[in-house]
Design a protein around this motif. Structure first.
Motif, PDB file in Angstrom:
ATOM      1  N   TYR A 182     -19.408   8.550  12.968  1.00 49.06           N
ATOM      2  CA  TYR A 182     -17.989   8.355  12.879  1.00 49.06           C
ATOM      3  C   TYR A 182     -18.005   6.751  12.862  1.00 49.06           C
ATOM      4  CZ  TYR A 182     -12.985   8.624  12.808  1.00 49.06           C
ATOM      5  OH  TYR A 182     -11.447   8.668  12.554  1.00 49.06           O
ATOM      6  N   TYR A 183     -17.626   6.368  11.603  1.00 43.43           N
ATOM      7  CA  TYR A 183     -17.710   4.672  11.553  1.00 43.43           C
ATOM      8  C   TYR A 183     -18.841   4.233  12.133  1.00 43.43           C
ATOM      9  CZ  TYR A 183     -12.780   4.778  10.032  1.00 43.43           C
ATOM     10  OH  TYR A 183     -11.280   5.055   9.292  1.00 43.43           O
ATOM     11  N   ASP A 184     -20.083   4.836  11.736  1.00 43.83           N
ATOM     12  CA  ASP A 184     -21.305   4.257  12.376  1.00 43.83           C
ATOM     13  C   ASP A 184     -21.507   4.268  13.933  1.00 43.83           C
ATOM     14  OD1 ASP A 184     -22.653   4.058   9.953  1.00 43.83           O
ATOM     15  OD2 ASP A 184     -21.981   2.045   9.587  1.00 43.83           O
TER      16      ASP A 184
END
Ligand code: MF3
Ligand code: CO
Length: 250
Positions: A61-63
């Protein structure tokens, strides 16, 4: 993007993902002890999520690199598990976990003392933070507002001499980890979005022993208190129903 209300059947699905999050947190909590690394907690959680048939919500999630956030002492949220971070007696560690099951998300957090040597002030911080979460949950009723939730959290926290973090807030949750509305842990009664039947809120007070200000470390994730004071975090997902607030992450 508008606030999405969930049907009874969807809320039932979210209860399943919430149950899994709770099982993971209970399992990981049992492992917390001096000498254990936060990466040990991560590995156990990842295996447990798999065994229970769900998928992690945070990894990717968002890296974000892990299935847990593990935030120790002055770390507020989004601490990244690390092979070199050993827990010590007297520490407090917040463990935040999210999963997705059949398209529906669950998200919850606890903060636990490490060993027996935790100072009374920090034990009180944990108690007040958890209690403030329940004060917020109590306000998650049809016709109330997100301001009612935030105000209830804030009042208890400040009455006990602690402070609430402003830069990170709770959120709606459903077929995405983060949905509208934002759910601040501060606010004014009667203000903000009105709560309707079928809304599901992740209510998650972040409470500092000292001042409320925060900063983010060079890893771009770990949020810490600006004054270095200890911080605690508890989170539940709560459905707004005709019968009042229903905690889905039990
Ligand atoms: N419970 C936190 C939240 O609601 C955890 C998110 S961590 C992230 O924001 F890595 F997924 F961003
Ligand atoms: Co959350």
């Amino acid at each position: 993007m508008a606030i999405v209300c969930k049907s009874a059947a969807e809320i039932e699905k979210m209860r399943q993902s919430g149950r899994i999050v709770r099982q993971v947190l209970d399992h990981v909590k049992g492992l917390v002890a001096p000498g254990v690394t936060t990466m040990d907690l991560e590995r156990t959680a990842e295996q447990k999520i798999k065994d229970l048939g769900a998928k992690p919500a945070f990894k990717g999630y968002y890296d974000y690199p892990c299935v847990l956030c593990t935030s120790v002492n002055e770390e507020i949220v989004h601490g990244i598990p690390s092979e070199t971070r050993s827990l010590k007696a007297g520490d407090i560690v917040s463990i935040d976990c999210g999963v997705v099951l059949e398209g529906y998300y669950g998200d919850a957090a606890i903060t636990v003392p490490v060993g027996e040597a935790v100072k009374p002030e920090f034990r009180k911080l944990l108690e007040v933070t958890e209690q403030s979460l329940y004060r917020g949950i109590e306000q998650a009723r049809i016709g109330n507002t997100v301001g009612d939730v935030g105000a209830a959290v804030q009042e208890l926290v400040e009455a006990n001499g602690f402070s609430v973090v402003r830069e990170f807030v709770g959120h709606g949750i459903g077929t995405r980890l983060h949905e509208e509305p934002q759910v601040p842990n501060f606010g004014a009664r009667g203000h903000g979005a009105r709560l309707r039947e079928g809304m599901v809120l992740a209510i998650e007070p972040m409470v500092n022993c000292g001042k409320p200000e925060t900063r983010v470390l060079g890893d771009k994730w770990t949020a810490v208190t600006a004054d270095g004071s200890f911080s605690a975090h508890f989170e539940h997902c709560v459905a707004v129903t005709k019968d009042g607030p229903v905690i889905l992450t039990q």
